[in-house]
Design an enzyme around this catalytic site. Sequence first.
Site, PDB file in Angstrom:
ATOM      1  N   HIS A 167       0.841  -1.203   0.000  1.00 34.89           N
ATOM      2  CA  HIS A 167       0.000   0.000   0.000  1.00 34.89           C
ATOM      3  C   HIS A 167       0.873   1.248   0.000  1.00 34.89           C
ATOM      4  O   HIS A 167       1.832   1.338   0.770  1.00 34.89           O
ATOM      5  CB  HIS A 167      -0.919   0.021   1.222  1.00 34.89           C
ATOM      6  CG  HIS A 167      -1.613   1.331   1.429  1.00 34.89           C
ATOM      7  ND1 HIS A 167      -1.320   2.179   2.474  1.00 34.89           N
ATOM      8  CD2 HIS A 167      -2.573   1.959   0.703  1.00 34.89           C
ATOM      9  CE1 HIS A 167      -2.069   3.264   2.398  1.00 34.89           C
ATOM     10  NE2 HIS A 167      -2.840   3.145   1.331  1.00 34.89           N
ATOM     11  N   SER A 168       0.536   2.214  -0.854  1.00 34.93           N
ATOM     12  CA  SER A 168       1.234   3.492  -0.912  1.00 34.93           C
ATOM     13  C   SER A 168       2.734   3.250  -1.117  1.00 34.93           C
ATOM     14  O   SER A 168       3.123   2.575  -2.069  1.00 34.93           O
ATOM     15  CB  SER A 168       0.941   4.295   0.357  1.00 34.93           C
ATOM     16  OG  SER A 168       1.349   5.630   0.221  1.00 34.93           O
ATOM     17  N   ALA A 169       3.598   3.761  -0.224  1.00 31.70           N
ATOM     18  CA  ALA A 169       5.038   3.528  -0.381  1.00 31.70           C
ATOM     19  C   ALA A 169       5.387   2.054  -0.249  1.00 31.70           C
ATOM     20  O   ALA A 169       6.412   1.596  -0.766  1.00 31.70           O
ATOM     21  CB  ALA A 169       5.815   4.351   0.648  1.00 31.70           C
TER      22      ALA A 169
END
Length: 260
Positions: free
Chosen positions: A93-95
Amino acid sequence: MKTEINGVKLFYKMIGMGIPLIFLHGGFGMDYSYFLPYVKPLSKKFRLVFFDFRGNGRSDDAPPETYSYDQFVEDTRKLIKRLKFEKLSLLGHSAGGFIALKFALKYPELLKTLILVDTFPGGLKFKKGWQSPRFYSNYDFKKVSIKDMLDAFRPRNHSLAKKVLKRVIYRKDVYERLARYERPKFDVREELYKIKLPTLVIVGECDAFGKDHPDRFLKGARIITQRILNSQLKVIKDSGHFPFVEKPVEFNKIIENFLE
């Protein structure tokens, strides 16, 4: 519980039974706690594995020079080996999606499927001064993160955002290190075609997290699905950067259908 991985004790948690699904948290300088309890229903069919990257959350500190995307990839691989998993699904998720992409490119033989949630493949130009130590001298990471987190929910759901934030552990030093030295150089756009794994890309329709590039995640999701041949894109309506928090039933159903 903790286990020593590449000389550093990492905190991890497993729930459920079945095919392993490892969650890679974003931030960085945060921890995996924001996934729970929202994705817990998936534990009825899959073994969910959560862990904090070195220097993040409840994992131990490490030499600052080892806070890197490449090291996070190696720590993930070693944890998989320690847990004796042969084939698994990896969710970033995300980074955390940066690490998932780099992992899939380096160790595809360890993966059954790849899941990318509200992330992008790199190639962004960041605002002037982003890599300067002066930028962070008066940078209140928690205060800025709270404001960003509120912006990450659509519509701005303060009570939900604060509920998530209350559980998160913040590490400004880790965030600064990775923001200055890792994120600006991250770019795997030209390598995406090498990924042959079945890949699921999920993005919140209203994800405008990060004012410098408010459309990065929708654009990133489209780039990923255009360049990974065996991929599919799911856009969750009325959701921002945390679709598993805002629309947990829909999010979990998408994951379940994909993995089954």
